[in-house]
Design an enzyme around this catalytic site. Structure first.
Site: not given
Lengths: 281, 281
Positions: A33, A37, A61, A147-148, A150, A186-187
């Site tokens: 997180l 998040h 996914q 979240g916007q 994505d 997170s990436r």
């Protein structure tokens, strides 16, 4: 804060909450997180009596060759954050609890799930809509917060809720950014220091389009070309897509007054990052 | 008896029932009710406090060229039957209420949805799982009752409930037959008097297999061949499939002690009829 590992236990908890006529907001996450998040959790807290955060790295996914195996994880830190934020329940099942032997039923968007990110990640959104359907059926939330960041995912989930008649209301929270403008993800952890610098080109492209639109330049074709040039000339960057699309339909039909979504996906080294903004045409 | 036409109205009703901690059983139908449906309603009544019958000819489970346009219908008769059987609520939406403009999200079984009936009707089960998901989300039933007549459908729905974590419990009711053995179906109405006679070959095949199994002849390959010969030599009949499969997985792996499903699909004239039985290997 309750931590549930099994479907049966969180389902019982959810039932008991609803029996008291209290509402539940779900924040579905893959863990690790960050402030993004946390902003979803805060929105959830403002919207419902009880907040559930799900922490589950959803294998369906990810395509073969993607970063499922090395997706970052730190459960204890995630739990500490949730506790501090006043989360009521964390749902953290293992893979076997969620995908039983002979799993074979999927939820899929057959239209806008196939474009933009769906083009380079053909099974991605099918995995997303499937796990979100499962979480909705398990947790039975009155609200769910996405979240916007994505943007395409948010629209696909809204379509899913409408098409399959989920009772859950979808709330979308704005993109959270690092001080220098990089959209939180997170990436981002995968990036080297140099790549981290190059990655700023995503937010710079977004800001550039926003400025141009504000100053009256809404020539999408020219702007797209400028942005592509800028990204292509940035070290370590390779464009997956740069698209201006209708912000509701994700199609190319844009007319005066429409919401326009500028969506970017860029590989920085081997890390695929996305960013976006909503503009007024 | 309440008759609801809109999603919002039946959803409110369902919520009020659950608020009283009463349970709901759903019987999904396409209308033109016969004794088979009535047996489902009676099972529903025994299982839950309140019974909902949905009457909706679902377009997405028909392929182009199938009988969607001429599917038999008699709403007033259906309502009279429901009332007489003590049904609490009928949900009878029109197509626009169920499939809004830009509908694009489907639920699909990617494994056993593709064999048997799924082979000759490739989009059929996708339509079924999609509408049943929608009905489950709208009505929020504790139980749903399906007929063993549609054996493959029953197994696909059970898989769907397990895979997508619907809370609804699936109940299966035995095949109801006319006096002469023909499995009840709304589509029997399409048969001419002569075809009606020929159609008995389905039930005769089922009975033949049951007798052979009981007398110890479990040579599936030979039995299948005999049944095929019998159907092929019946006037107006054309085999779609005759299959002995594992009664749980619908696959060909059958070992001693397994439940075996003999499933038949036969065109009688242009009308496609199905029948089946469960045998012990």
């Amino acid at each position: 804060m309750r931590v549930f590992k099994t479907i049966g236990s969180i389902r019982d908890w959810s039932f008991s909450i609803h029996k008291e006529l209290k509402s539940i907001a779900l924040v579905p996450t893959m863990g690790y997180l960050h402030e993004g998040h946390i902003s979803l959790v805060r929105k959830a807290k403002m919207s419902a009596d009880k907040v559930v955060v799900s922490i589950f790295v959803n294998p369906t996914q990810f395509a073969a060759g993607e970063d499922l195996e090395r997706y970052p994880s730190d459960l204890q830190r995630d739990l500490d954050i949730c506790k501090k934020e006043g989360v009521d329940a964390v749902f953290n099942p293992d893979k076997k609890e969620i995908y039983k032997r002979n799993f074979q039923t999927y939820v899929e968007n057959e239209h806008i799930g196939q474009i933009l990110c769906g083009k380079s990640r053909p099974t991605h959104f099918k995995g997303v809509t499937t796990i979100v359907s499962k979480l909705f059926n398990i947790v039975d939330p009155d609200f769910a917060v996405f979240g916007q960041k994505d943007a395409q995912q948010a629209i696909i989930i809204k379509n899913m809720v409408r098409d399959l008649n989920f009772k859950t209301k979808i709330l979308i929270e704005a993109i959270m950014r690092e001080k220098d403008g990089l959209a939180m993800s997170s990436r981002n952890k995968y990036l080297s220091a140099k790549q981290r610098q190059s990655a700023l080109v995503l937010n710079e492209s977004v800001k550039y389009a926003e400025q141009q639109f504000q100053s009256g330049n809404k020539d999408i074709v020219a702007l797209k070309s400028k942005i592509e040039q800028r990204i292509n000339s940035t070290k370590d960057c390779r464009i997956d897509y740069v698209e201006f699309v209708n912000g509701d339909s994700l199609q190319n039909n844009i007319k005066k007054g429409d919401k326009v979504l500028l969506a970017l996906a860029v590989f920085v080294g081997t890390t695929r990052l996305i960013d976006n903004t909503i503009l007024k045409y």
